[in-house]
Design an enzyme around this catalytic site. Structure first.
Site, short mmCIF file in Angstrom:
data_model
loop_
_atom_site.label_atom_id
_atom_site.label_comp_id
_atom_site.label_asym_id
_atom_site.label_seq_id
_atom_site.Cartn_x
_atom_site.Cartn_y
_atom_site.Cartn_z
N GLN A 70 -2.89 0.15 33.49
CA GLN A 70 -3.41 -1.19 33.72
C GLN A 70 -2.31 -2.25 33.70
OE1 GLN A 70 -5.68 -3.67 30.85
NE2 GLN A 70 -7.38 -3.44 32.28
N CYS A 100 -8.64 -10.28 30.61
CA CYS A 100 -8.13 -10.59 29.27
C CYS A 100 -8.35 -12.07 28.95
CB CYS A 100 -6.64 -10.23 29.17
SG CYS A 100 -5.98 -10.55 27.52
N ASN A 200 -19.53 -2.16 31.26
CA ASN A 200 -18.85 -2.18 29.96
C ASN A 200 -19.42 -3.32 29.12
OD1 ASN A 200 -15.82 -3.68 28.91
ND2 ASN A 200 -16.66 -1.87 27.94
N GLY A 224 -15.54 0.62 24.44
CA GLY A 224 -14.36 0.11 23.76
C GLY A 224 -14.51 0.22 22.26
N ARG A 225 -14.98 -0.87 21.63
CA ARG A 225 -15.04 -0.89 20.17
C ARG A 225 -15.90 0.22 19.59
NH1 ARG A 225 -16.70 -6.96 20.33
NH2 ARG A 225 -17.70 -6.00 22.14
C1 LIG Z 1 -8.61 -4.87 20.30
C2 LIG Z 1 -9.01 -4.94 21.75
C3 LIG Z 1 -8.02 -4.84 22.72
C4 LIG Z 1 -8.37 -4.90 24.08
N1 LIG Z 1 -7.40 -4.74 25.02
C5 LIG Z 1 -7.74 -4.68 26.34
C6 LIG Z 1 -6.77 -4.37 27.34
O1 LIG Z 1 -5.58 -4.12 27.06
N2 LIG Z 1 -7.20 -4.36 28.63
C7 LIG Z 1 -8.51 -4.62 28.99
O2 LIG Z 1 -8.84 -4.59 30.17
N3 LIG Z 1 -9.44 -4.88 28.06
C8 LIG Z 1 -9.09 -4.91 26.75
N4 LIG Z 1 -10.05 -5.11 25.81
C9 LIG Z 1 -11.46 -5.26 26.24
C10 LIG Z 1 -12.18 -3.90 26.22
O3 LIG Z 1 -11.62 -3.02 27.18
C11 LIG Z 1 -13.68 -4.06 26.53
O4 LIG Z 1 -13.80 -4.66 27.80
C12 LIG Z 1 -14.40 -4.95 25.51
O5 LIG Z 1 -14.04 -4.59 24.18
C13 LIG Z 1 -15.93 -4.84 25.66
O6 LIG Z 1 -16.36 -3.51 25.51
P1 LIG Z 1 -17.01 -2.96 24.12
O7 LIG Z 1 -18.21 -3.83 23.81
O8 LIG Z 1 -17.38 -1.54 24.43
O9 LIG Z 1 -15.95 -3.09 23.07
C14 LIG Z 1 -9.72 -5.09 24.46
C15 LIG Z 1 -10.71 -5.18 23.47
C16 LIG Z 1 -10.37 -5.12 22.13
C17 LIG Z 1 -11.46 -5.20 21.09
#
Ligand SMILES: Cc1cc2nc3c(=O)[nH]c(=O)nc-3n(C[C@H](O)[C@H](O)[C@H](O)COP(=O)(O)O)c2cc1C
Length: 328
Positions: A70, A100, A200, A224-225
């Site tokens: 990415q 982001c 997502n 993600g989380r």
């Molecule tokens: C600690 C952290 C770091 C993240 N870093 C990125 C990243 O590098 N690139 C990206 O596209 N999204 C990043 N995200 C967003 C996640 O990919 C995802 O879109 C977001 O957490 C929502 O999904 P979830 O509810 O399953 O956590 C990050 C999220 C968190 C919590």
């Protein structure tokens, strides 16, 4: 689901997370059943200058493949060159981060800020498309804020520029990670484009993933989380296992993850990674808070692992009667 000629495999896949989704965690997630994984965001300039961070973030295990890399940036030329570099490094897919929300990123016109200027984003995608032969994907948000919900407009533009697939995290940049992710926006994007859409946001179980697919029509789901400290979430058979087998499975996965961190990371980075991931693994373990405090005070990898195992054994002893087979 396929992205171009890449078979994504699996219903759900690990979302990119800066500081967490490095090669060891991605491989563990893959072994638990995650489809295509994605490196954390990396600035195009860092890739081109081969900074230590970019070199470490682009490292992957062959067994992880297919893997997506990415990119973060706003300069079309640099992003195009970086996309070609990702291809040369062996990436199966290159993804542009358009979501982001971190102010130090958006303040430089990168990440979610790309959604504010659709013609400029189109120029970037056109340059990236021309520079790399591997599939090109984007990860977007619902929009900048509630007054600018333009995920559909961005998705239509991306499809017209030859993007192969889109991931939608439907919160706006202003929402950051708070509130509930409005899945209806994922459905609107699905209706608007023919390329595959990955949904997502707020998926914590395979049941949630199936519900998101049923409610939005998305073709795969990113977690993600919900995968931090729970990479077994990607195993569709996990929930059906008896508690004693689930516990043994978790123990195996955690030990494997610890081995991979120690094998892959420098001593200093391994210590940070072990503290972080083992803290996430304490979720649901007895005395979790006490364990986390002890983990973060530890000075070496061996000490961190020893502390975790001590708390694990204690939880095992305290839960032993519950885990005995019914016939015992
Ligand atoms: C600690 C952290 C770091 C993240 N870093 C990125 C990243 O590098 N690139 C990206 O596209 N999204 C990043 N995200 C967003 C996640 O990919 C995802 O879109 C977001 O957490 C929502 O999904 P979830 O509810 O399953 O956590 C990050 C999220 C968190 C919590």
């Amino acid at each position: 689901m396929r992205i171009g000629d890449v078979d994504v495999r699996g219903l759900a896949r690990l979302a990119p997370m800066a500081g967490a989704t490095n090669a060891p965690f991605r491989l563990v997630a893959r072994e638990c059943g995650s489809g295509l994984t994605t490196t954390e965001e990396m600035d195009a300039a860092s890739i081109l200058h081969e900074t230590p961070h970019a070199v470490s973030a682009t490292a992957y295990y062959p067994a992880e493949r297919p893997v997506a890399m990415q990119l973060l940036g706003k300069d079309a030329e640099a992003l195009a060159a970086a996309a070609a570099r990702c291809e040369a490094l062996g990436a199966d897919v290159v993804d542009l981060n358009m979501g982001c929300p971190v102010p130090k990123i958006t303040g430089k016109g990168k990440g979610a800020a790309l959604m504010r200027d659709v013609p400029a984003a189109a120029r970037i995608l056109r340059a990236m498309r021309a520079a790399a032969r591997i599939p090109l994907t984007i990860k977007i948000r619902g929009g900048w804020d509630d007054a600018h919900l333009n995920a559909v407009e961005v998705a239509e533009m991306a499809e017209a520029e030859g993007v192969d697939a889109i991931t939608v995290h439907p919160r706006t940049r202003a929402q950051q990670f708070t509130g509930k992710a409005p899945w209806t926006i994922i459905a609107e994007v699905v209706d608007a484009v023919r390329i595959p859409v990955t949904g997502n946001g707020d998926v914590h179980t395979m049941a949630d993933a199936r519900r998101m697919m049923a409610e939005t029509g998305c073709r795969s789901v990113m977690i993600g989380r919900g995968a931090l400290g729970r990479p077994w979430v990607f195993d569709e058979g996990y929930d059906a296992l008896p508690p004693i087998s689930r516990r043994a499975y978790r123990a195996r996965v955690i030990a494997r993850h610890v081995d991979l961190i120690q094998e892959h990371c420098s001593e200093k980075y391994a210590l940070i990674q072990l503290k972080k991931h083992l803290s996430w693994y304490t979720e649901g373990l007895g005395h979790a808070r006490e364990c986390r405090v002890a983990l973060f005070q530890a000075r070496s990898a061996d000490e961190v692992w020893e502390i975790f195992q001590r708390y694990w054994a204690r939880a095992e002893r305290e839960h032993a009667p519950v885990l005995e087979p019914a016939t015992a």
